[in-house]
Design a protein around this motif. Sequence first.
Motif, mmCIF file in Angstrom:
data_model
loop_
_atom_site.group_PDB
_atom_site.id
_atom_site.type_symbol
_atom_site.label_atom_id
_atom_site.label_comp_id
_atom_site.label_asym_id
_atom_site.label_seq_id
_atom_site.Cartn_x
_atom_site.Cartn_y
_atom_site.Cartn_z
ATOM 1 N N TYR A 142 21.132 49.101 51.502
ATOM 2 C CA TYR A 142 20.742 48.666 52.834
ATOM 3 C C TYR A 142 21.266 49.777 53.827
ATOM 4 O O TYR A 142 20.680 50.197 54.732
ATOM 5 C CB TYR A 142 20.922 47.274 53.243
ATOM 6 C CG TYR A 142 20.584 46.960 54.509
ATOM 7 C CD1 TYR A 142 19.387 46.549 54.390
ATOM 8 C CD2 TYR A 142 21.481 46.790 56.030
ATOM 9 C CE1 TYR A 142 18.525 46.138 55.821
ATOM 10 C CE2 TYR A 142 20.736 46.373 56.891
ATOM 11 C CZ TYR A 142 19.134 45.906 57.129
ATOM 12 O OH TYR A 142 18.973 45.541 58.141
ATOM 13 N N LEU A 171 18.844 54.769 53.172
ATOM 14 C CA LEU A 171 18.638 53.624 52.347
ATOM 15 C C LEU A 171 18.159 54.124 51.088
ATOM 16 O O LEU A 171 17.832 54.931 50.730
ATOM 17 C CB LEU A 171 17.232 52.895 52.963
ATOM 18 C CG LEU A 171 17.030 52.141 54.408
ATOM 19 C CD1 LEU A 171 15.591 51.880 54.820
ATOM 20 C CD2 LEU A 171 17.995 51.096 54.105
ATOM 21 N N PRO A 178 16.006 51.569 48.704
ATOM 22 C CA PRO A 178 15.253 50.452 48.574
ATOM 23 C C PRO A 178 15.305 49.537 47.307
ATOM 24 O O PRO A 178 15.434 48.395 47.361
ATOM 25 C CB PRO A 178 13.951 50.595 48.873
ATOM 26 C CG PRO A 178 14.080 51.926 49.678
ATOM 27 C CD PRO A 178 15.514 52.663 49.038
ATOM 28 N N CYS A 213 18.151 47.287 47.009
ATOM 29 C CA CYS A 213 18.173 45.957 47.927
ATOM 30 C C CYS A 213 17.093 45.018 47.138
ATOM 31 O O CYS A 213 17.544 43.888 47.117
ATOM 32 C CB CYS A 213 17.276 46.372 49.229
ATOM 33 S SG CYS A 213 18.561 47.351 50.214
ATOM 34 N N GLU A 214 15.987 45.643 46.492
ATOM 35 C CA GLU A 214 14.938 44.546 45.883
ATOM 36 C C GLU A 214 16.142 44.047 44.724
ATOM 37 O O GLU A 214 15.707 42.907 44.501
ATOM 38 C CB GLU A 214 14.008 45.636 45.218
ATOM 39 C CG GLU A 214 13.004 46.132 46.360
ATOM 40 C CD GLU A 214 12.132 47.180 45.994
ATOM 41 O OE1 GLU A 214 12.184 47.548 44.859
ATOM 42 O OE2 GLU A 214 11.443 47.780 46.815
ATOM 43 N N GLN A 245 17.539 40.659 56.194
ATOM 44 C CA GLN A 245 18.137 41.988 56.492
ATOM 45 C C GLN A 245 16.904 42.830 55.608
ATOM 46 O O GLN A 245 16.457 43.769 56.219
ATOM 47 C CB GLN A 245 19.301 42.055 55.482
ATOM 48 C CG GLN A 245 20.613 41.392 56.117
ATOM 49 C CD GLN A 245 21.234 41.854 57.208
ATOM 50 O OE1 GLN A 245 20.315 41.761 58.558
ATOM 51 N NE2 GLN A 245 22.179 42.670 57.283
ATOM 52 N N ALA A 246 16.329 42.252 54.459
ATOM 53 C CA ALA A 246 15.239 43.049 53.988
ATOM 54 C C ALA A 246 14.146 43.423 54.892
ATOM 55 O O ALA A 246 13.242 44.275 54.599
ATOM 56 C CB ALA A 246 14.740 42.560 52.549
ATOM 57 N N ARG A 279 13.696 44.077 57.594
ATOM 58 C CA ARG A 279 13.871 45.037 58.709
ATOM 59 C C ARG A 279 13.890 46.556 57.852
ATOM 60 O O ARG A 279 13.772 47.617 58.724
ATOM 61 C CB ARG A 279 15.240 45.092 59.374
ATOM 62 C CG ARG A 279 15.623 43.779 60.093
ATOM 63 C CD ARG A 279 16.712 43.868 60.841
ATOM 64 N NE ARG A 279 17.438 42.693 60.942
ATOM 65 C CZ ARG A 279 18.873 42.544 61.216
ATOM 66 N NH1 ARG A 279 19.475 43.624 61.109
ATOM 67 N NH2 ARG A 279 19.280 41.410 61.180
ATOM 68 N N THR A 280 13.831 46.525 56.586
ATOM 69 C CA THR A 280 13.647 47.928 56.111
ATOM 70 C C THR A 280 12.996 48.876 56.528
ATOM 71 O O THR A 280 13.231 50.111 56.839
ATOM 72 C CB THR A 280 13.610 47.669 54.512
ATOM 73 O OG1 THR A 280 14.579 46.814 54.049
ATOM 74 C CG2 THR A 280 13.858 48.889 53.673
ATOM 75 N N ARG A 316 14.006 50.730 59.704
ATOM 76 C CA ARG A 316 15.297 51.059 59.848
ATOM 77 C C ARG A 316 15.418 52.618 59.596
ATOM 78 O O ARG A 316 16.532 53.236 59.792
ATOM 79 C CB ARG A 316 16.405 50.574 58.882
ATOM 80 C CG ARG A 316 16.456 49.029 59.097
ATOM 81 C CD ARG A 316 17.607 48.432 58.115
ATOM 82 N NE ARG A 316 18.918 48.849 58.697
ATOM 83 C CZ ARG A 316 19.591 49.499 57.990
ATOM 84 N NH1 ARG A 316 19.119 50.004 56.596
ATOM 85 N NH2 ARG A 316 20.794 49.743 58.493
ATOM 86 N N TRP A 323 8.734 44.834 61.047
ATOM 87 C CA TRP A 323 9.629 43.948 60.380
ATOM 88 C C TRP A 323 8.503 43.105 59.637
ATOM 89 O O TRP A 323 7.424 42.688 59.950
ATOM 90 C CB TRP A 323 10.410 43.217 61.288
ATOM 91 C CG TRP A 323 11.551 43.850 62.066
ATOM 92 C CD1 TRP A 323 11.839 45.045 61.705
ATOM 93 C CD2 TRP A 323 12.618 43.234 62.811
ATOM 94 N NE1 TRP A 323 12.838 45.438 62.471
ATOM 95 C CE2 TRP A 323 13.355 44.268 63.111
ATOM 96 C CE3 TRP A 323 12.929 41.858 63.389
ATOM 97 C CZ2 TRP A 323 14.409 43.907 63.857
ATOM 98 C CZ3 TRP A 323 14.004 41.586 64.109
ATOM 99 C CH2 TRP A 323 14.706 42.719 64.250
#
Length: 421
Positions: free
Chosen positions: A204, A213, A215, A218-219, A248-249, A251-252, A255, A273
Amino acid sequence: MTPQPTAGPDGAVETVFRMEFPRVVAAVARIVRDVGIAEELAQDALVAALERWPRDGVPDNPGAWLTATARHRAVDLVRRRETYARKLAGIGRDQATATAPSEEPADPDDIDDDLLRLVFTACHPVLSAEARTSLTLRLLGGLTTAEIARAFLVPETTVAQRIVRAKRTLARKNVAFEVPYGPDRDARLGSVLDVIYLIFNEGYAATAGDDWLRPALCEDALRLARVLSGLMPKEPEVHGLTALLEFQASRTAARTGPDGEPVLLADQNRSRWNRMLIARGATALARADAVASGPPGPYVLQAAIAACHAHAYRYEETDWHRIAALYGLLAARTPSPVVELNRAVAVSMADGPEAALALVDALSTEPALRDYHLLPSVRGDLLSRLGRTKEAREEFTRAADLAGNAREREMLRRRAEGAGR
């Protein structure tokens, strides 16, 4: 060296192995009581699939085929190492389900129980944080050592050594392959949640490298959190972590800018978002509240803070007073200089920068924040809002010098140049 999954008929081998690898390892580890050996046996099952599926066709239930094949080999291994009589009672049910590679698992819930045991084993406190993270991504995320190395920007040999040492430590310490209960459970669960959260945060807001980032990390973390929620539905903190990561995710996409540069929360296009993830976060947070029997834990509180941001359609609509109050509860529950710094940001938005500056200045002597770039970054922002331009510039410059991520460093230098404009 770990064999890599390769494409079989219609890519089935690689796809199925990726999806089923954690469950296969977990099922086998219950028999052999060693995650290192369990992983090797899972890889043996992969080799068998690569040999037989192109010739015989893909089984109707390929995941069950892999699991049964690996279990069959595990039982053979136990038989070779120990006398049949001593081990028969301990592996009775597993022996019955592993008599033929084509057999279905007896009960899917048994696999889930095994998966939960694997989660707690991979995140055992006897391992370092780096080892727990690497082993979790390997065994539960199904990532290769090369993929983990790329994600954390370290040499592949470093990751491989961490994983090997972690497996040896678990074997040497005779760590039981089990789900802990009683007083030990809360501490062990905290370790599991912390590992998943660390993986997510590194994706993140990367601490180093050229990309802000990542991703994929995060995933992976979000998927692990969702799996854990399904395995432990009565644990509010598990749902709290899942809710936090969903929020949080969401907003990826907003960002980063067109060139990958960070976009601050106040400047994000909230139409980007992900409202589906926000809805999932709200559902997970409601589940946490529904099963809670006491005060909210740290992950539930952080999820509640994230929910305040997620439900504000414009930055100006953010309920900063509630966020500041929630940070106060979080600071009381888990005292931390970083939590205090976040609380100061919320206080600055609720009550003005001057009130927050006193809180930030009180943190300047904290050893844990000595090299933490966000301390001078927050202070620079407060000074800028108070019109103390020269001091703000100095703080942003100091923050840039401390930042490990190239994108964040560039952003802080731009803020230093633009201070007071």
